[in-house]
Design a protein around this motif. Sequence first.
Motif, mmCIF file in Angstrom:
data_model
loop_
_atom_site.group_PDB
_atom_site.id
_atom_site.type_symbol
_atom_site.label_atom_id
_atom_site.label_comp_id
_atom_site.label_asym_id
_atom_site.label_seq_id
_atom_site.Cartn_x
_atom_site.Cartn_y
_atom_site.Cartn_z
ATOM 1 N N THR A 1 28.736 51.804 19.990
ATOM 2 C CA THR A 1 29.307 50.463 19.984
ATOM 3 C C THR A 1 30.619 50.471 20.744
ATOM 4 O O THR A 1 31.452 51.363 20.555
ATOM 5 C CB THR A 1 29.537 49.975 18.551
ATOM 6 O OG1 THR A 1 28.285 49.853 17.879
ATOM 7 C CG2 THR A 1 30.245 48.620 18.539
ATOM 8 N N LEU A 2 30.805 49.487 21.602
ATOM 9 C CA LEU A 2 32.054 49.298 22.319
ATOM 10 C C LEU A 2 32.681 47.987 21.868
ATOM 11 O O LEU A 2 32.025 46.938 21.925
ATOM 12 C CB LEU A 2 31.834 49.273 23.834
ATOM 13 C CG LEU A 2 31.726 50.621 24.552
ATOM 14 C CD1 LEU A 2 30.430 51.334 24.174
ATOM 15 C CD2 LEU A 2 31.788 50.428 26.056
ATOM 16 N N VAL A 3 33.937 48.040 21.425
ATOM 17 C CA VAL A 3 34.645 46.877 20.902
ATOM 18 C C VAL A 3 35.840 46.571 21.797
ATOM 19 O O VAL A 3 36.596 47.474 22.165
ATOM 20 C CB VAL A 3 35.126 47.131 19.458
ATOM 21 C CG1 VAL A 3 35.894 45.932 18.923
ATOM 22 C CG2 VAL A 3 33.929 47.443 18.551
ATOM 23 N N HIS B 1 37.653 50.151 22.695
ATOM 24 C CA HIS B 1 36.968 51.024 23.650
ATOM 25 C C HIS B 1 37.216 50.623 25.099
ATOM 26 O O HIS B 1 36.902 51.390 26.009
ATOM 27 C CB HIS B 1 35.467 51.024 23.369
ATOM 28 C CG HIS B 1 35.123 51.543 22.014
ATOM 29 N ND1 HIS B 1 34.960 50.721 20.932
ATOM 30 C CD2 HIS B 1 34.944 52.807 21.559
ATOM 31 C CE1 HIS B 1 34.665 51.447 19.867
ATOM 32 N NE2 HIS B 1 34.658 52.706 20.219
ATOM 33 N N SER C 1 29.092 50.430 28.985
ATOM 34 C CA SER C 1 28.263 50.376 27.777
ATOM 35 C C SER C 1 26.974 51.174 27.949
ATOM 36 O O SER C 1 26.466 51.763 26.984
ATOM 37 C CB SER C 1 27.945 48.926 27.407
ATOM 38 O OG SER C 1 27.127 48.310 28.385
ATOM 39 N N THR D 1 27.659 40.795 21.191
ATOM 40 C CA THR D 1 28.312 39.695 20.496
ATOM 41 C C THR D 1 29.335 39.081 21.434
ATOM 42 O O THR D 1 30.212 39.790 21.951
ATOM 43 C CB THR D 1 29.011 40.191 19.213
ATOM 44 O OG1 THR D 1 28.055 40.823 18.367
ATOM 45 C CG2 THR D 1 29.645 39.033 18.458
ATOM 46 N N SER E 1 31.796 42.500 21.401
ATOM 47 C CA SER E 1 31.399 43.885 21.164
ATOM 48 C C SER E 1 29.997 44.091 21.715
ATOM 49 O O SER E 1 29.203 43.151 21.795
ATOM 50 C CB SER E 1 31.439 44.251 19.681
ATOM 51 O OG SER E 1 30.415 43.591 18.966
ATOM 52 N N THR F 1 26.688 46.884 21.504
ATOM 53 C CA THR F 1 26.047 48.046 20.906
ATOM 54 C C THR F 1 24.773 48.360 21.679
ATOM 55 O O THR F 1 23.920 47.487 21.856
ATOM 56 C CB THR F 1 25.706 47.809 19.423
ATOM 57 O OG1 THR F 1 26.908 47.602 18.693
ATOM 58 C CG2 THR F 1 24.969 49.014 18.836
#
Length: 323
Positions: free
Chosen positions: A46-48, A52, A66, A89, A127, A129
């Motif tokens: 997951t990249l937020v 990240h 990603s 998201t 975000s 994922t």
Amino acid sequence: MKEFEMIRRFFTEQVIKRKDVLLGIGDDCAIVSPSERQNIAVTTDTLVAGVHFPHQTSARAIGHKSIAVNLSDLAAMGAEPTWISLAITLPEADLQWVEEFCVGVFELCEFYNVQLIGGDTTQGPLSITVTAQGLIPKAKHLSRSGAKAGDWVYVTGEIGDAALALKHIFNEVVVEAEYLDSVRKRLDYPRPRVLAGQALREYASSAIDLSDGLLADLGHICEASNVGANIVLDDLPISNALRDTVGLEKACEIALAGGDDYELLFTVCEDNKVGMETALANTGNTITCIGQINRSAKITSTLNSKSVPIRAKSFEHFASSTD
């Protein structure tokens, strides 16, 4: 634009159509059909936003990264990447942003023959994922747990430039204009070492990708293998950009602690060194021997053949300032 319109417009149509995908985007599940002689490797990241990647990162770079971080995990296991699922998201349906994001996603998927087979879109804080899957011939996977005392420690490429770029973004250092584009590219567009990982299946005793920093990731190998290691700081593959910006001592610290390199860190026994070096040369990857595994159960370092303390500390989620 509503959710399913967005999926049809941006995610359904893609260049890659793998023969082992029987059913892709459009149903409740995807169906894939791997060979019975292969195992499936699965990873999820997951990249937020703000954690990240900086908030000002371009949509294309976010899309690329990603995918890249997940393919890097597969590379560390020696897997051939095959399929991904993507859950994103979004704060709002910004069509230009989504289009640029998909350029980053699909240019890397096309390069490595990876097909997007499903996922989800929803509204909320930004975000991403990704679940990536890959194929490995049975009994040929790499892991963190095979390092033995006497094995040599290697790393692909150069390390520390992505962390240097972050320090520049947060005004901790100033990177000169001649170096700025190259270090930003290392941060925003990492290249997963997929071919190197597959070549290492025949030679490496252990492997991991460098996401949390060399010190932390070597620590994962040592813990899993119940060994220690010594790092030769003189031999760390540090770029001119990093060395010229902060000096050698600070460059070594950043190279040890900085994350986001997505190079491969691996160990090789003495008997496999020549074969490994030949195999990696054929993939076009540069490699550097940076130390050796030992029985000490701790990580030490030397500089100019003298023992020196390690002051670097790698990033860890949920760690407090007093840890």
